[in-house]
Design a protein around this motif. Structure first.
Motif, short mmCIF file in Angstrom:
data_model
loop_
_atom_site.label_atom_id
_atom_site.label_comp_id
_atom_site.label_asym_id
_atom_site.label_seq_id
_atom_site.Cartn_x
_atom_site.Cartn_y
_atom_site.Cartn_z
N ALA A 133 -13.58 -3.87 1.36
CA ALA A 133 -12.97 -4.25 2.64
C ALA A 133 -12.16 -3.08 3.22
CB ALA A 133 -12.04 -5.43 2.39
N HIS A 134 -12.16 -2.95 4.55
CA HIS A 134 -11.40 -1.87 5.18
C HIS A 134 -9.93 -2.25 5.24
CE1 HIS A 134 -15.40 -1.24 7.50
NE2 HIS A 134 -15.44 -0.74 6.29
N PRO A 135 -9.05 -1.25 5.25
CA PRO A 135 -7.62 -1.58 5.39
C PRO A 135 -7.34 -2.17 6.77
CG PRO A 135 -7.98 0.83 5.44
CD PRO A 135 -9.30 0.20 5.13
N SER A 136 -6.40 -3.11 6.82
CA SER A 136 -6.07 -3.66 8.13
C SER A 136 -4.83 -2.93 8.68
CB SER A 136 -5.85 -5.17 8.03
OG SER A 136 -4.96 -5.42 6.98
N PHE A 137 -4.76 -2.85 10.01
CA PHE A 137 -3.65 -2.13 10.68
C PHE A 137 -2.40 -2.99 10.70
CE2 PHE A 137 -7.55 -0.52 12.88
CZ PHE A 137 -7.50 0.77 12.37
N PRO A 138 -1.20 -2.43 10.67
CA PRO A 138 -0.95 -1.03 10.39
C PRO A 138 -1.03 -0.76 8.89
CG PRO A 138 1.14 -2.15 10.65
CD PRO A 138 0.07 -3.19 10.84
N PHE A 139 -1.41 0.46 8.52
CA PHE A 139 -1.36 0.82 7.10
C PHE A 139 -0.80 2.23 6.94
CE2 PHE A 139 -5.73 1.97 8.39
CZ PHE A 139 -5.92 3.22 7.82
N LEU A 140 -0.43 2.55 5.70
CA LEU A 140 0.02 3.91 5.41
C LEU A 140 -1.13 4.64 4.74
CD1 LEU A 140 3.55 3.15 3.86
CD2 LEU A 140 3.07 4.00 6.17
N CYS A 141 -1.26 5.92 5.02
CA CYS A 141 -2.30 6.68 4.33
C CYS A 141 -1.68 7.93 3.71
CB CYS A 141 -3.42 7.07 5.30
SG CYS A 141 -4.80 7.85 4.43
N LEU A 142 -1.94 8.09 2.42
CA LEU A 142 -1.53 9.32 1.73
C LEU A 142 -2.73 10.26 1.78
CD1 LEU A 142 0.41 10.91 -0.22
CD2 LEU A 142 -0.83 9.80 -2.10
N VAL A 263 5.45 7.84 -1.82
CA VAL A 263 4.68 6.68 -1.33
C VAL A 263 5.54 5.42 -1.44
CG1 VAL A 263 2.75 5.16 -1.92
CG2 VAL A 263 2.38 7.61 -1.76
N LYS A 264 6.21 5.26 -2.57
CA LYS A 264 7.07 4.08 -2.77
C LYS A 264 8.18 4.04 -1.71
CE LYS A 264 6.38 3.90 -7.75
NZ LYS A 264 6.96 4.20 -9.07
N LYS A 265 8.75 5.21 -1.46
CA LYS A 265 9.83 5.32 -0.45
C LYS A 265 9.28 4.94 0.94
CE LYS A 265 13.05 9.03 0.99
NZ LYS A 265 14.34 8.40 1.02
N ALA A 266 8.07 5.40 1.24
CA ALA A 266 7.48 5.11 2.57
C ALA A 266 7.23 3.60 2.72
CB ALA A 266 6.18 5.89 2.75
N VAL A 267 6.74 2.98 1.66
CA VAL A 267 6.48 1.54 1.71
C VAL A 267 7.81 0.79 1.92
CG1 VAL A 267 5.77 -0.46 0.30
CG2 VAL A 267 4.36 1.62 0.36
N LYS A 268 8.82 1.22 1.21
CA LYS A 268 10.14 0.57 1.31
C LYS A 268 10.71 0.74 2.72
CE LYS A 268 14.35 0.21 -1.31
NZ LYS A 268 15.36 1.08 -1.84
N GLU A 269 10.64 1.96 3.24
CA GLU A 269 11.26 2.23 4.54
C GLU A 269 10.53 1.59 5.72
OE1 GLU A 269 11.89 6.45 5.00
OE2 GLU A 269 13.38 6.47 3.39
N THR A 270 9.19 1.53 5.63
CA THR A 270 8.43 1.00 6.77
C THR A 270 8.15 -0.50 6.65
OG1 THR A 270 6.32 1.47 5.68
CG2 THR A 270 7.19 3.19 7.14
N GLY A 271 8.20 -1.01 5.42
CA GLY A 271 7.85 -2.42 5.19
C GLY A 271 6.34 -2.65 5.27
N ILE A 272 5.56 -1.57 5.41
CA ILE A 272 4.09 -1.71 5.48
C ILE A 272 3.55 -1.76 4.06
CG2 ILE A 272 1.94 -0.59 6.22
CD1 ILE A 272 3.53 0.63 8.54
N ARG A 273 2.79 -2.82 3.73
CA ARG A 273 2.35 -3.01 2.36
C ARG A 273 0.84 -2.82 2.18
NH1 ARG A 273 6.68 -4.21 -0.13
NH2 ARG A 273 5.63 -4.55 -2.12
N THR A 274 0.23 -2.09 3.12
CA THR A 274 -1.18 -1.72 2.94
C THR A 274 -1.24 -0.21 2.86
OG1 THR A 274 -1.85 -3.62 4.25
CG2 THR A 274 -3.50 -1.90 3.95
N LEU A 275 -1.91 0.28 1.80
CA LEU A 275 -1.94 1.73 1.58
C LEU A 275 -3.37 2.19 1.34
CD1 LEU A 275 -0.24 4.39 0.85
CD2 LEU A 275 -0.70 3.75 -1.52
N ALA A 276 -3.72 3.30 2.02
CA ALA A 276 -5.02 3.93 1.75
C ALA A 276 -4.74 5.35 1.29
CB ALA A 276 -5.85 3.95 3.03
N ILE A 277 -5.71 5.96 0.62
CA ILE A 277 -5.55 7.38 0.30
C ILE A 277 -6.79 8.12 0.79
CG2 ILE A 277 -3.91 7.18 -1.59
CD1 ILE A 277 -6.18 7.62 -3.55
N ALA A 278 -6.64 9.42 1.00
CA ALA A 278 -7.74 10.21 1.55
C ALA A 278 -7.59 11.66 1.13
CB ALA A 278 -7.68 10.11 3.09
N GLY A 279 -8.68 12.42 1.27
CA GLY A 279 -8.64 13.86 0.96
C GLY A 279 -9.13 14.13 -0.46
N GLY A 280 -9.41 15.42 -0.72
CA GLY A 280 -10.00 15.83 -1.99
C GLY A 280 -9.25 15.34 -3.22
#
Ligand code: KG4
Length: 343
Positions: A133-142, A263-280
């Motif tokens: 399944a694709h991530p739903s908006f809004p999400f955080l991406c590392l 990443v944990k700090k970003a989740v805490k600060e934004t309250g966004i609980r969907t995370l994707a990762i990308a890149g090599g």
């Protein structure tokens, strides 16, 4: 120019660094993906820009041809051509950009420029048989690659805000530069990943950088590994060979820890609980496992890209091209490659 269609066939071309890649999608569905990786850089311990551009020139025609054959699509069936305009190595980008511009003129189809970093994030939306399944908006991406390390807030396909990024080396660069200190071949990331599985992550301790907010730093880690190795080699010349797996595991553990804390700090600060990762670096098995473990404990909806779409690839460029096509976001023939290109 052809009129706009609902399920366009898009050819994507990627040549930003040392992979020449072409892919074809119909809508978001992947029909083919071909990547020619350049082995020539292994000899030099890093990407040599001039050699990269020459290899792209040799590879681009056969790679694009193979993508058409694999997809069983004729060139005349293409509705648009998407290409990486930046960021990346200028000489490398010029090859893909010029090729895309010429083919668009020859076929009479529109051009779509794509930002490689946006492409990495939207790789999470490529549809294949084994896609989850694709991530739903809004999400955080590392986004962790050889040139970038960012935490991005993604509100939709086109609205992305960088919340934090590296102030010096990227995570992939840290893997590669530390690998060089350990005499591993370039790119060292996959070697460190493999060797780490046999090593003890707590064998050696390296300090973590103290960087404010959601920014990252990796150059201090590289220096501390260098000084540590030099000191140990004075006592025992064979120190690296005798402790290679433990060194790799300890370095990898430190890099993952630095990434995870932010990443944990970003989740805490934004309250966004969907995370994707990308890149090599998102191919790193230790990073994937650590994120899975944390996400399951913390009730975070985690999206890991298929390993095919972690390093530079044209599938992500083609799919980003599709989203831009639906918005009528086309590029004219005056577009030029750009080494720097922010999100
Ligand atoms: O996204 P990418 O293909 O493009 C560039 O930014 O060039 O990322 C390449 C980077 C290299 O630094 C490479 O060492 C790293 O990704 N990499 C990995 C792994 N696979 C590739 N790093 C750690 N573990 C891996 N399994």
């Amino acid at each position: 120019m052809k009129e706009q269609v609902e399920q366009p066939i898009i050819l994507g071309i990627e040549s930003s660094c040392d992979d020449t890649s072409a892919a074809i999608v119909r809508g978001t569905r992947l029909l083919s993906s071909v990547i020619a990786s350049q082995k020539v850089h292994e000899l030099w311990g890093g990407v040599v820009p001039e050699l990269a551009s020459r290899a792209h020139q040799q590879n681009i025609v056969p790679v694009v041809d193979a993508a058409f054959k694999q997809a069983n699509i004729r060139k005349e069936d293409v509705n648009a051509i998407a290409f990486t305009r930046g960021p990346g190595l200028l000489g490398s980008l010029l090859v893909g950009t010029s090729f895309a511009k010429s083919l668009s003129l020859a076929l009479g189809v529109p051009l779509i420029e794509v930002n490689n970093m946006q492409g990495h994030i939207l790789a999470n939306f490529v549809d294949t048989d084994d896609a989850t399944a694709h991530p739903s908006f809004p999400f955080l991406c590392l986004t962790v690659s050889g040139g970038h390390t960012q935490i991005v807030r993604v509100d939709d396909y086109f609205s992305m805000t960088v919340l934090g990024e590296t102030i010096d080396d990227a995570a992939g660069e840290a893997f590669d530069k530390i690998g060089k200190i350990l005499s591993l071949p370039y790119p060292a990331g996959p070697h460190i990943d493999r060797l780490s599985r046999q090593g003890n992550p707590n064998a050696f301790t390296f300090s973590r950088p103290q960087v404010q907010g959601l920014d990252f730093s990796f150059s201090g880690l590289k220096t501390s590994v260098l000084y540590f190795v030099q000191k140990m080699q004075k006592e025992n010349e064979a120190f690296v060979e005798e402790n290679l797996a433990d060194l790799c595991a300890s370095v990898q553990y430190t890099i993952i820890d630095i990434l995870l804390r932010k990443v944990k700090k970003a989740v805490k600060e934004t309250g966004i609980r969907t995370l994707a990762i990308a890149g090599g670096v998102s191919a790193n098995s230790g990073l994937r496992e650590a994120l899975k473990l944390w996400a399951s404990h913390s009730k975070v909806d985690l999206h890991l890209p298929s390993l095919h779409f972690t390093t530079d690839n044209a599938a992500m460029i083609a799919v980003t091209g599709y989203f831009k096509y639906t918005q009528g976001e086309f590029t004219d023939q005056s577009a030029t490659a750009t080494a720097r290109y922010s999100l």
